[in-house]
Write a protein that holds these residues in place. Structure first.
Motif, short mmCIF file in Angstrom:
data_model
loop_
_atom_site.label_atom_id
_atom_site.label_comp_id
_atom_site.label_asym_id
_atom_site.label_seq_id
_atom_site.Cartn_x
_atom_site.Cartn_y
_atom_site.Cartn_z
N ALA A 54 3.89 29.46 -6.79
CA ALA A 54 2.96 28.86 -5.84
C ALA A 54 3.45 27.46 -5.44
N TYR A 55 3.98 26.72 -6.41
CA TYR A 55 4.54 25.40 -6.10
C TYR A 55 5.69 25.51 -5.12
N LEU A 56 6.59 26.44 -5.38
CA LEU A 56 7.75 26.63 -4.51
C LEU A 56 7.31 26.98 -3.09
N ALA A 57 6.31 27.83 -2.99
CA ALA A 57 5.82 28.24 -1.66
C ALA A 57 5.18 27.09 -0.91
N ALA A 58 4.65 26.09 -1.65
CA ALA A 58 4.00 24.95 -1.02
C ALA A 58 5.00 23.95 -0.43
N LEU A 59 6.25 24.01 -0.88
CA LEU A 59 7.26 23.11 -0.33
C LEU A 59 7.66 23.56 1.07
N SER A 60 8.16 22.64 1.86
CA SER A 60 8.57 23.00 3.21
C SER A 60 9.79 23.91 3.17
N ALA A 61 9.95 24.70 4.22
CA ALA A 61 11.11 25.60 4.29
C ALA A 61 12.41 24.81 4.28
N ASP A 62 12.42 23.65 4.95
CA ASP A 62 13.61 22.81 4.97
C ASP A 62 13.97 22.32 3.57
N THR A 63 12.95 21.92 2.80
CA THR A 63 13.20 21.47 1.43
C THR A 63 13.77 22.59 0.58
N ARG A 123 0.86 -1.18 0.00
CA ARG A 123 0.00 0.00 0.00
C ARG A 123 0.90 1.23 0.00
N TYR A 124 0.51 2.25 -0.74
CA TYR A 124 1.36 3.43 -0.85
C TYR A 124 0.54 4.60 -1.36
N THR A 125 1.11 5.76 -1.26
CA THR A 125 0.53 6.95 -1.86
C THR A 125 1.17 7.17 -3.22
N ARG A 126 0.37 7.29 -4.25
CA ARG A 126 0.90 7.64 -5.58
C ARG A 126 0.96 9.16 -5.64
N TYR A 127 2.15 9.68 -5.50
CA TYR A 127 2.35 11.12 -5.40
C TYR A 127 2.37 11.79 -6.76
N PHE A 128 1.96 13.06 -6.78
CA PHE A 128 2.03 13.85 -8.00
C PHE A 128 2.15 15.33 -7.67
N ILE A 129 2.50 16.10 -8.70
CA ILE A 129 2.60 17.55 -8.57
C ILE A 129 1.57 18.18 -9.50
N ASP A 130 0.82 19.13 -8.98
CA ASP A 130 -0.13 19.89 -9.79
C ASP A 130 0.66 20.95 -10.57
N LEU A 131 0.70 20.81 -11.89
CA LEU A 131 1.49 21.73 -12.72
C LEU A 131 0.68 22.92 -13.21
N THR A 132 -0.52 23.10 -12.68
CA THR A 132 -1.35 24.22 -13.13
C THR A 132 -1.30 25.41 -12.17
N THR A 133 -0.57 25.28 -11.06
CA THR A 133 -0.60 26.33 -10.03
C THR A 133 0.37 27.46 -10.30
N GLY A 134 1.39 27.22 -11.13
CA GLY A 134 2.46 28.20 -11.32
C GLY A 134 3.64 27.85 -10.44
#
Length: 301
Positions: free
Chosen positions: A91-100, A77-88
């Protein structure tokens, strides 16, 4: 859809201890299938087939797959991860953690300094470019743990190369290479289907692992894909991993399901897999409980 011999691996981390082969019909669901919670239609089994291997089946649909007297066994069992490429990109960068963000910035700076002050990222898109990419990436791939431990390096056969060129001719392939002092240290190859960019082949030189060239290249690839402005999602495909969790914006709960004919050999195989997977899960819990992550990592290497 015919059955092929597929290995059912007994793994510790990335290392395969041994494998049992079964003749299985592989039913691979796409990210769109998983998000729509589609129930796959299973083709009829040939007489010599042992059953089905269904990947990325939405957890919510586990009970909806008709077993038809077959033995059902959830392999993972796992999460199939993805990135929403419609946000810009911002906005994507801001959604990442500060550590990342800070970690990638720091490692990118080190790699840039080693290359004269700027990252040396090379991009490939046309058939001629993709062919040139493959010639370099295949040699780099041979050094990676994906090739050495998982048998999952960049394919080198003529059929795969032709498939890459066909996709590139339809503008449905992207690839990247990261260089340090004119030496390739990381690669990423992604086919594109119906607006979804798929994370198909990736690897890096283990001698540069301390500066995470794969993560740095991933971020550069995301910058490019967002800039194109024509893609919907970046699909990290089956399975989990820190890299996928780190860069994803969302995910869908999935499972890989085996449906096997109830033969004596298949029953024994399922029993062995169940016992092994259960033992590994208990061992992992013990490692987490005792805080032995660093030791376990060294053992896996």
């Amino acid at each position: 859809m015919s059955a092929t011999r597929l290995p059912l691996r007994f793994q510790v981390g990335a290392r395969t201890l041994f494998a049992v082969e079964r003749r299985l019909v592989r039913v691979a669901l796409s990210l769109d299938d998983a998000l729509a919670a589609r129930v796959p239609t299973l083709p009829a089994l040939d007489r010599d087939a042992d059953g089905y291997a269904i990947t990325s089946l939405p957890i919510a649909q586990l009970g909806a797959v008709a077993a038809g007297g077959l033995i059902a066994f959830v392999r993972q069992r796992y999460t199939r991860y993805f990135i929403d490429l419609t946000t810009g990109y911002e906005a994507y960068l801001a959604a990442l953690s500060a550590d990342t963000r800070s970690g990638i910035k720091r490692k990118a700076k080190k790699l840039a300094q080693a290359s004269g002050g700027a990252l040396d990222v090379r991009r490939f898109r046309t058939p001629a470019e993709i062919e040139a990419f493959h010639a370099v990436a295949r040699d780099l791939s041979r050094k990676t743990y994906q090739a050495k431990l998982l048998g999952g390096g960049l394919p080198e056969d003529a059929r795969f190369v032709q498939a890459m060129l066909t996709l590139a001719a339809a503008d449905a392939a992207r690839a990247w290479l990261l260089y340090v002092e004119e030496q390739p240290v990381a690669y990423l190859y992604c086919p594109i289907e119906h607006g979804t960019v798929r994370y198909d082949h990736v690897g890096h030189d283990p001698d540069f692992a301390d500066v995470s060239p794969g993560s740095v290249l991933q971020m550069e690839a995301m910058r490019d894909l967002f800039a194109e402005g024509c893609h919907r999602r970046f699909d990290f495909t089956e399975g989990e991993g820190q890299h996928k969790r780190q860069f994803a914006t969302d995910g869908v709960a999935c499972a890989d399901l085996l449906l096997l004919r109830p033969t004596l050999v298949n029953r024994a195989t399922v029993a062995a897999l169940s016992a092994f997977d259960g033992g590994m899960a208990q061992a992992k819990q013990a490692v987490n409980r005792l805080g032995l992550h660093a030791i376990a990592k060294r053992i896996r290497r």
